[in-house]
Design a protein around this motif. Structure first.
Motif, PDB file in Angstrom:
ATOM      1  N   THR A 262      51.537 -20.297 -14.141  1.00  0.00           N
ATOM      2  CA  THR A 262      50.535 -20.941 -15.442  1.00  0.00           C
ATOM      3  C   THR A 262      50.598 -22.616 -15.342  1.00  0.00           C
ATOM      4  O   THR A 262      49.283 -22.959 -15.595  1.00  0.00           O
ATOM      5  N   GLY A 263      51.776 -22.787 -15.039  1.00  0.00           N
ATOM      6  CA  GLY A 263      51.590 -24.655 -15.361  1.00  0.00           C
ATOM      7  C   GLY A 263      51.593 -24.874 -16.888  1.00  0.00           C
ATOM      8  O   GLY A 263      51.427 -26.110 -17.266  1.00  0.00           O
ATOM      9  N   THR A 264      52.031 -23.705 -17.258  1.00  0.00           N
ATOM     10  CA  THR A 264      52.604 -24.374 -18.942  1.00  0.00           C
ATOM     11  C   THR A 264      53.947 -24.860 -19.088  1.00  0.00           C
ATOM     12  O   THR A 264      54.848 -23.676 -18.871  1.00  0.00           O
ATOM     13  N   VAL A 265      53.729 -25.739 -20.247  1.00  0.00           N
ATOM     14  CA  VAL A 265      55.245 -26.560 -19.981  1.00  0.00           C
ATOM     15  C   VAL A 265      55.219 -26.159 -21.838  1.00  0.00           C
ATOM     16  O   VAL A 265      54.874 -26.387 -22.610  1.00  0.00           O
ATOM     17  N   ASN A 338      50.979 -38.333 -20.810  1.00  0.00           N
ATOM     18  CA  ASN A 338      49.612 -39.088 -20.744  1.00  0.00           C
ATOM     19  C   ASN A 338      48.828 -39.900 -20.352  1.00  0.00           C
ATOM     20  O   ASN A 338      48.180 -39.999 -20.315  1.00  0.00           O
ATOM     21  N   GLN A 339      49.582 -41.343 -20.789  1.00  0.00           N
ATOM     22  CA  GLN A 339      48.891 -42.090 -20.245  1.00  0.00           C
ATOM     23  C   GLN A 339      48.873 -42.540 -18.690  1.00  0.00           C
ATOM     24  O   GLN A 339      47.868 -43.086 -18.336  1.00  0.00           O
ATOM     25  N   VAL A 340      49.113 -41.847 -17.442  1.00  0.00           N
ATOM     26  CA  VAL A 340      49.157 -41.772 -16.746  1.00  0.00           C
ATOM     27  C   VAL A 340      48.148 -41.104 -16.244  1.00  0.00           C
ATOM     28  O   VAL A 340      48.585 -41.034 -14.481  1.00  0.00           O
ATOM     29  N   GLY A 341      47.863 -39.739 -16.450  1.00  0.00           N
ATOM     30  CA  GLY A 341      46.795 -38.864 -16.345  1.00  0.00           C
ATOM     31  C   GLY A 341      47.954 -38.172 -15.732  1.00  0.00           C
ATOM     32  O   GLY A 341      47.051 -37.490 -14.715  1.00  0.00           O
ATOM     33  N   ALA A 342      48.781 -37.505 -16.031  1.00  0.00           N
ATOM     34  CA  ALA A 342      49.366 -36.264 -14.649  1.00  0.00           C
ATOM     35  C   ALA A 342      49.050 -35.228 -15.483  1.00  0.00           C
ATOM     36  O   ALA A 342      48.855 -35.150 -17.048  1.00  0.00           O
ATOM     37  N   ALA A 343      49.048 -34.147 -15.029  1.00  0.00           N
ATOM     38  CA  ALA A 343      48.437 -32.885 -14.956  1.00  0.00           C
ATOM     39  C   ALA A 343      49.703 -31.982 -15.095  1.00  0.00           C
ATOM     40  O   ALA A 343      50.853 -32.385 -15.049  1.00  0.00           O
ATOM     41  N   PRO A 344      49.316 -30.059 -15.429  1.00  0.00           N
ATOM     42  CA  PRO A 344      50.785 -29.857 -16.184  1.00  0.00           C
ATOM     43  C   PRO A 344      51.210 -29.978 -15.505  1.00  0.00           C
ATOM     44  O   PRO A 344      52.756 -29.822 -14.829  1.00  0.00           O
ATOM     45  N   GLY A 345      50.666 -30.156 -13.727  1.00  0.00           N
ATOM     46  CA  GLY A 345      51.817 -29.119 -12.096  1.00  0.00           C
ATOM     47  C   GLY A 345      52.320 -30.453 -12.430  1.00  0.00           C
ATOM     48  O   GLY A 345      53.920 -31.211 -11.426  1.00  0.00           O
ATOM     49  N   ASP A 346      52.117 -31.992 -12.664  1.00  0.00           N
ATOM     50  CA  ASP A 346      52.313 -33.320 -12.582  1.00  0.00           C
ATOM     51  C   ASP A 346      53.779 -33.213 -13.277  1.00  0.00           C
ATOM     52  O   ASP A 346      54.912 -34.227 -13.350  1.00  0.00           O
ATOM     53  N   LEU A 347      54.028 -33.180 -14.890  1.00  0.00           N
ATOM     54  CA  LEU A 347      54.453 -32.947 -15.558  1.00  0.00           C
ATOM     55  C   LEU A 347      55.646 -32.678 -14.964  1.00  0.00           C
ATOM     56  O   LEU A 347      56.989 -33.171 -15.327  1.00  0.00           O
ATOM     57  N   VAL A 348      55.475 -31.326 -15.109  1.00  0.00           N
ATOM     58  CA  VAL A 348      56.874 -30.556 -13.974  1.00  0.00           C
ATOM     59  C   VAL A 348      57.464 -31.286 -13.193  1.00  0.00           C
ATOM     60  O   VAL A 348      58.644 -31.219 -13.167  1.00  0.00           O
ATOM     61  N   ALA A 349      56.673 -31.536 -11.693  1.00  0.00           N
ATOM     62  CA  ALA A 349      57.327 -32.731 -11.303  1.00  0.00           C
ATOM     63  C   ALA A 349      57.960 -33.716 -11.552  1.00  0.00           C
ATOM     64  O   ALA A 349      59.774 -33.611 -11.718  1.00  0.00           O
ATOM     65  N   ILE A 350      57.825 -34.178 -12.500  1.00  0.00           N
ATOM     66  CA  ILE A 350      58.053 -35.618 -13.726  1.00  0.00           C
ATOM     67  C   ILE A 350      59.529 -34.488 -14.020  1.00  0.00           C
ATOM     68  O   ILE A 350      60.933 -35.233 -14.093  1.00  0.00           O
TER      69      ILE A 350
END
Length: 367
Positions: A262-265, A338-350
């Protein structure tokens, strides 16, 4: 005015301590005081043509034959009855601790064959057994089905929820009690729902502070042994006292929970990040098809042909690199991402990259 300010400050501190403190009954349970699972098999009758089919579910016909034989009725050979108003079902229920004979419990009934719906059916008397094979309850009653299904002659159908399962509130009567170890030893053992050495130690300290020094002793990160009176009435009152004692559980370990589907973090408050620089950008590749029609020359034997051509454009977003200072908190991590506009999927990668780099000071759990 100063006295009023001090009173408000005291009330605020008291409210804060109450919010942080939890009752023992909310974080632990008493060993031996537990639910038990029951299961049974039976027949649901009175269906409006939505039951099992005799050819595909021969066990339904066998069950019907066995039940009728108990009443002295023998089915004629070679003439199997229509059983589309009968369904073979599995019944399951949960027997609560200290349940006594004569008490009633809820049961759930689910179709075992190919019955389309159990709506309007009644469950005939069926025994419910425990893991030891003993019968602990008898189930019978009218089903409450939340779903329904409709089928037309042309084969089209529609269904809402699950019509092949239902419940019977208070549908089983307890016939046997489950033996309990509640009063068989000189102590009560409290088991934490979530093992934690700090929480177990603080719970033992809180009990000793309320009851007396030496009453409670932590066994490990899950269990605390508490000396209890042997008299049943006194033990019940003592257990009531224990479960209402409040204390502050230990803080949970730093964890990051990621649901890959679901992309939930979810990040708890103890997550911090060591010094690290992160740059997050995405490469966008755009492919445009532009087919060209090729016509043959005049008075030639050629044919018209389509020549595929593709235009490929590659662009990359201009995202800035951001820096995590040593020991930044959850709030800083979320704000920077949030400042770089990362989506939940991008947050997981980070987060995964930070973990691999050794900068994420938390346990990363992907479910």
């Amino acid at each position: 005015m100063r006295i009023l300010h001090l009173l408000l400050l005291a009330v605020g501190l008291f409210s804060t301590s109450l919010v942080q403190a939890e009752r023992i009954k909310d974080v632990a349970n008493i060993a031996g005081v537990r639910d038990n699972q029951l299961i049974g098999y039976g027949l649901v009758v009175g269906l409006d043509g939505t039951g099992d089919q005799a050819i595909q579910t021969p066990f339904t016909l066998q069950s019907l034959d066995s039940m009728l034989r108990q009443f002295g009725i023998t089915l004629p050979d070679g003439a199997p009855p229509q059983i589309n108003n009968i369904a073979a079902v599995v019944i399951h229920a949960t027997l609560p601790p200290f349940a006594k004979p004569g008490q009633q419990i809820d049961v759930t009934v689910s179709s075992l064959g190919n019955a389309k719906s159990l709506r309007g059916g009644s469950l005939l008397m069926a025994p419910l057994k425990g893991i030891d094979g003993n019968v602990y309850a008898i189930a019978q009653g009218n089903l409450v089905v939340g779903g329904f299904g409709i089928e037309a002659n042309d084969g089209s159908s529609i269904s809402v929820n699950i019509p092949s399962a239902g419940r019977i509130p208070n549908g089983a009567i307890v016939e046997r009690s489950v033996p309990s170890s509640f009063g068989q030893s000189g102590s009560l053992v409290l088991n934490l729902h979530r093992p934690d050495f700090t929480t177990a130690n603080r719970m033992a300290d809180a009990i000793n502070e309320w009851v007396g020094i030496g009453t409670a002793k932590p066994i490990d990160g899950t269990s605390v042994a508490v000396t209890a009176p042997m008299d049943y009435s006194q033990r019940v009152a003592f257990a009531s006292l224990l479960e209402n004692i409040t204390f502050e559980p230990g803080d949970s370990a730093a964890k990051v929970i990621v649901n890959s589907r679901t992309g939930t973090v979810v990040i708890n408050q103890h997550v911090t990040v060591n010094e690290a620089a992160v740059s997050h950008g995405s490469l966008v590749v755009t492919i445009t098809e532009n087919p060209i029609i090729s016509q043959p020359g005049a008075f030639s034997d050629g044919t018209t042909a389509v020549i595929p051509t593709s235009d490929i454009e590659v662009t990359q977003e201009d995202n800035r690199m951001f820096l995590f200072n040593p020991g930044v908190s959850l709030d800083d991590v979320v704000r920077a991402v949030n400042q770089v506009g990362a989506a939940p999927g991008d947050l997981v990668a980070i987060l995964e990259a930070l973990k691999e780099a050794g900068a994420l000071r938390a346990e990363l759990i992907v479910i």
